[in-house]
Structure formats: structure tokens, C-alpha cells
Design a protein around this motif. Structure first.
Motif: not given
Length: 76
Positions: A5-17
Motif C-alpha cells: 500500500l503506497k501513498t502520495y500527495h497530489p497537487y492541490v490547486s487554490p482554484f479547485d472548487p
């Protein structure tokens, strides 16, 4: 990394609703960690092998739904 089981941290856009998902998880199959299949691997019985989807216990990789993984990891 010893776990399947692996994890990652995706990019979070400041404009994502939508509410951001800060961590995503995925599973890698066990055969990725074996170069060659060693001889005399432990085997399931024929009935158990049909239920598990593989004859060899080392290649068994159960699938868990996204809610099961999100609630604290892989259940025993």
C-alpha cells in the motif's frame, strides 16, 4: 518500501472548487517485488486457490474498496 500500500500527495490547486484530497492511496501487486518465482512456494488448496485467484500464497493480493482503505488501512 516494504508494503504493497503506497501513498502520495497530489497537487492541490487554490482554484479547485471541490474539497481537496490531500493524500491518495494505491496498491501495488506482490509480483512486482519478485524477480523470478522461487521453487517450492507454499500453495493454496485447489478450492482456496479458486477463491483467491492464484495458486501461490505469496502472489495473493486481496482488493479492498476505497472506503476500507480510508478507514485506517488494510483490514486483517
Amino acid at each position: 518500501m516494504n508494503t504493497h500500500l503506497k501513498t502520495y500527495h497530489p497537487y492541490v490547486s487554490p482554484f479547485d472548487p471541490c474539497k481537496p484530497m490531500l493524500e491518495k492511496k494505491y496498491s501495488t501487486p506482490p509480483h512486482l517485488y519478485m524477480g523470478f518465482q522461487p521453487p517450492n512456494l507454499p500453495q493454496f488448496s485447489p478450492f482456496e486457490a479458486l477463491k483467491a485467484g492464484t495458486l501461490w500464497k505469496d502472489f495473493y493480493d486481496p482488493w479492498y474498496g476505497p472506503n476500507e482503505i480510508a478507514e485506517g488501512g488494510i483490514p486483517s
